[in-house]
Enzyme design. Structure first.
Site, PDB file in Angstrom:
ATOM      1  N   SER A   1      16.288  23.801  27.605  1.00  0.00           N
ATOM      2  CA  SER A   1      17.034  22.894  26.746  1.00  0.00           C
ATOM      3  C   SER A   1      16.354  21.527  26.712  1.00  0.00           C
ATOM      4  O   SER A   1      15.176  21.424  26.382  1.00  0.00           O
ATOM      5  CB  SER A   1      18.490  22.803  27.234  1.00  0.00           C
ATOM      6  OG  SER A   1      19.319  22.231  26.250  1.00  0.00           O
TER       7      SER A   1
ATOM      8  N   GLU B   1      13.728  28.173  20.560  1.00  0.00           N
ATOM      9  CA  GLU B   1      15.148  28.499  20.456  1.00  0.00           C
ATOM     10  C   GLU B   1      15.890  27.179  20.311  1.00  0.00           C
ATOM     11  O   GLU B   1      15.289  26.109  20.404  1.00  0.00           O
ATOM     12  CB  GLU B   1      15.616  29.258  21.704  1.00  0.00           C
ATOM     13  CG  GLU B   1      15.345  28.550  23.024  1.00  0.00           C
ATOM     14  CD  GLU B   1      16.427  27.560  23.437  1.00  0.00           C
ATOM     15  OE1 GLU B   1      17.611  27.788  23.088  1.00  0.00           O
ATOM     16  OE2 GLU B   1      16.101  26.560  24.102  1.00  0.00           O
TER      17      GLU B   1
ATOM     18  N   HIS C   1      19.622  29.605  24.968  1.00  0.00           N
ATOM     19  CA  HIS C   1      20.990  29.260  25.331  1.00  0.00           C
ATOM     20  C   HIS C   1      21.956  30.439  25.233  1.00  0.00           C
ATOM     21  O   HIS C   1      23.135  30.291  25.541  1.00  0.00           O
ATOM     22  CB  HIS C   1      21.500  28.132  24.427  1.00  0.00           C
ATOM     23  CG  HIS C   1      20.885  26.797  24.702  1.00  0.00           C
ATOM     24  ND1 HIS C   1      19.613  26.468  24.282  1.00  0.00           N
ATOM     25  CD2 HIS C   1      21.363  25.699  25.350  1.00  0.00           C
ATOM     26  CE1 HIS C   1      19.341  25.217  24.650  1.00  0.00           C
ATOM     27  NE2 HIS C   1      20.372  24.733  25.298  1.00  0.00           N
TER      28      HIS C   1
END
Length: 310
Positions: free
Chosen positions: A118, A215, A280
């Site tokens: 992230s 992502e 995620h």
């Protein structure tokens, strides 16, 4: 210039001391303690810096002040007894931390395992560009993907302790977006963080010989379009050999996301596989960044030439 493979740190062994740091957002105490307990169950000796449980007094989305977060990351890395540095969570703040890390000291301390995803994408790129170190895009110690997702946690454990057992990556969800097969050096992470890095002093300039892994979470289709367009316009994807797409959790209907991905990436003329299984979503595979691999978009696999860790 072709992207070179990066230095791989050694695998973990029972009894190793690992530091858990918070270079971005704050981590809830109960989640951190749960994650530390799992590390102990693995036979590791986790330690935390003094301020990892604190919150910035004025900006509550940060885990303490920038200088404190950077200092604790630097000190954890430079501590000779520490074998790995694991992030407690993402959130926001790694970009503010990256410029304050003592990279001269970090380079002198040598390769160690680094894990996060992230917002930690900014630090993955920093370790790659400033230190030449391969890192692991994987679940963080205080995150739900580590605490409450046994398959994701087990795959991370295997990567850390038995990396030769997880050289073929991919889930049954994987599908071909653009067919083909390509070899290269893995890089990437969270799409919007890669786009935010463009134009900064140590940013990646191009992807010659690279395999892009991306992502994201909570981004609408037009914002995914904007981030991909920024990378394309900046030349960051020039020379890329293939693209592996992970999860797009909370990004709206996937057919709309897929349309954007096909539109923006289809013109690169390289293999693209979707829903490979990292990011995620759940389960979330740990994927190494900075290593040689083969992407087979038809088979839906990413195969590492060598184990992620020595």
């Amino acid at each position: 210039m072709t992207t070179p493979p990066l230095a791989r740190p050694r695998r973990l062994r029972p009894g190793d001391r690992v530091a858990v740091v918070a270079p971005a957002g704050p981590v809830p105490e109960e989640q951190l303690e749960a994650g530390l307990g799992i590390l102990r169950d693995w036979g590791l000796d986790p330690v935390t810096p003094p301020h990892v449980r604190r919150r910035h007094p004025d900006l509550p989305y940060l885990a303490d002040a920038d200088a404190v977060r950077a200092r604790e990351l630097t000190e954890a890395w430079c501590e000779k007894s520490v074998t790995a540095v694991l992030c407690a969570r993402g959130g926001y703040g790694a970009a503010r931390t990256a410029e304050l890390v003592d990279w001269t000291a970090v380079r002198a301390a040598g390769p160690k395992v680094f894990v996060g995803y992230s917002d930690i994408t900014t630090l993955h790129e920093a370790f790659a560009q400033r230190m030449g170190l391969a890192t692991l895009h994987g679940p963080m110690v205080g995150s739900p993907g580590f605490i409450g997702d046994p398959p994701s946690r087990e795959q991370l454990r295997a990567t850390l302790f038995e990396p030769e057992s997880v050289r073929v990556l991919g889930l049954d969800t994987a599908r071909t977006l653009v067919p083909g097969r390509a070899a290269g050096i893995t890089f990437g992470g969270c799409l919007t963080l890669l786009a935010a890095d463009v134009g900064t002093p140590h940013a990646r300039r191009a992807a010659h010989g690279g395999l892009l892994l991306i992502e994201d979470v909570g981004e609408e289709d037009y914002r995914i379009d904007r981030a991909l367009t920024q990378l394309l316009r900046a030349g960051t994807l020039d020379g890329v050999m293939g693209v592996a797409l992970g999860s797009w959790a909370q990004c709206g209907p996937y057919d709309r996301v897929r349309a954007v991905l096909r539109d923006r990436l289809g013109g690169l003329g390289v293999p693209v596989v979707e829903e490979l299984g990292f990011g995620h979503g759940s389960p979330a595979l740990t994927v190494p960044l900075g290593v040689r691999a083969v992407l087979d978009a038809d088979a839906g696999t990413l195969t590492l030439d060598e184990p992620a860790l020595l």
